[in-house]
Design a protein around this motif. Structure first.
Motif, mmCIF file in Angstrom:
data_model
loop_
_atom_site.group_PDB
_atom_site.id
_atom_site.type_symbol
_atom_site.label_atom_id
_atom_site.label_comp_id
_atom_site.label_asym_id
_atom_site.label_seq_id
_atom_site.Cartn_x
_atom_site.Cartn_y
_atom_site.Cartn_z
ATOM 1 N N MET A 1 0.775 -1.241 0.009
ATOM 2 C CA MET A 1 0.007 0.067 -0.092
ATOM 3 C C MET A 1 0.895 1.130 0.007
ATOM 4 O O MET A 1 2.137 1.417 0.610
ATOM 5 C CB MET A 1 -0.877 -0.075 1.239
ATOM 6 C CG MET A 1 -1.898 0.973 1.411
ATOM 7 S SD MET A 1 -3.671 0.380 1.386
ATOM 8 C CE MET A 1 -4.381 1.751 0.984
ATOM 9 N N GLU A 3 2.014 4.577 1.083
ATOM 10 C CA GLU A 3 1.596 5.365 2.356
ATOM 11 C C GLU A 3 1.508 7.014 2.213
ATOM 12 O O GLU A 3 2.367 7.245 1.185
ATOM 13 C CB GLU A 3 2.368 5.202 3.617
ATOM 14 C CG GLU A 3 2.418 3.673 3.984
ATOM 15 C CD GLU A 3 2.971 3.426 5.043
ATOM 16 O OE1 GLU A 3 3.544 4.220 5.753
ATOM 17 O OE2 GLU A 3 3.616 2.157 5.235
ATOM 18 N N GLN A 4 1.180 7.792 2.872
ATOM 19 C CA GLN A 4 1.017 8.902 2.734
ATOM 20 C C GLN A 4 2.480 9.800 2.910
ATOM 21 O O GLN A 4 2.812 10.711 2.161
ATOM 22 C CB GLN A 4 0.110 9.802 3.811
ATOM 23 C CG GLN A 4 -0.997 10.711 3.115
ATOM 24 C CD GLN A 4 -1.639 11.490 4.323
ATOM 25 O OE1 GLN A 4 -1.624 11.204 5.548
ATOM 26 N NE2 GLN A 4 -2.761 12.295 3.792
ATOM 27 N N THR A 5 3.185 9.271 3.849
ATOM 28 C CA THR A 5 4.356 9.545 4.056
ATOM 29 C C THR A 5 5.390 9.445 2.947
ATOM 30 O O THR A 5 6.234 10.072 2.520
ATOM 31 C CB THR A 5 5.182 8.862 5.360
ATOM 32 O OG1 THR A 5 5.213 7.612 5.177
ATOM 33 C CG2 THR A 5 4.401 9.468 6.414
ATOM 34 N N GLU A 6 5.093 8.233 2.223
ATOM 35 C CA GLU A 6 6.032 8.046 1.060
ATOM 36 C C GLU A 6 5.538 8.834 -0.159
ATOM 37 O O GLU A 6 6.406 9.307 -0.566
ATOM 38 C CB GLU A 6 5.575 6.429 0.701
ATOM 39 C CG GLU A 6 6.826 5.925 -0.466
ATOM 40 C CD GLU A 6 6.452 4.629 -0.853
ATOM 41 O OE1 GLU A 6 6.855 4.070 -1.964
ATOM 42 O OE2 GLU A 6 5.812 3.921 -0.002
#
Length: 83
Positions: A1, A3-6
């Protein structure tokens, strides 16, 4: 998935030159109905511009504004109103 941080990490890794090219291009396409109405001297330019602000997020509304910008009535010139 993904992720937002990525996602934000990927954005921060992009070149500033990309953003210098992307942002004006995005805004030009987003406000294309208003730009077309301005160049074609449309009577309802203000209404097209105001409708363009929220309608840019919807492709259907954006296309409708493009059609309105191309087919709307032209402003009467000063010479036509004087006669």
């Amino acid at each position: 998935m993904f992720e937002q941080t990525e996602f934000f990490h990927q954005l921060s890794q992009m070149s500033p030159l990309f953003w210098v090219a992307f942002i004006p291009s995005f805004l030009a396409i987003y406000f294309l109905p208003s730009i077309v109405a301005s160049f074609r001297n449309r009577q309802h330019l203000g209404k097209i511009f105001l409708a363009n602000i929220p309608a840019g997020f919807s492709w259907i509304a954006w296309v409708a504004l493009i059609v309105w910008a191309f087919t709307g009535k032209q402003k009467k010139s000063i010479e036509q109103t004087a006669t």
